[in-house]
Design a protein around this motif. Structure first.
Motif: not given
Length: 57
Positions: A4-6, A32-33, A37-43
């Motif tokens: 979705w980001v891409v 960006k949002i 969110i994807a980075i937070v879910l990954f962490l």
């Protein structure tokens, strides 16, 4: 989710090239949002997997 980001980044680039600044700006903000969110879910997933450890099969 990163797909979705891409997608939103491509929409923003095309809209920017065609002169639609408002649509391009909105698409970039949405991208960006979703990216953060994807980075937070990954962490969160990484931390949970570290604390769980390996299970015996």
């Amino acid at each position: 989710m990163l797909g979705w980001v891409v997608t939103f980044l491509v929409v923003a680039l095309i809209a920017g090239l065609l002169g639609f600044g408002g649509i391009a700006g909105a698409s970039i903000e949405i991208a960006k949002i979703i990216f953060f969110i994807a980075i937070v879910l990954f962490l969160v997933s990484a931390v949970i997997s570290i604390f769980r450890g390996r299970t015996r099969v």
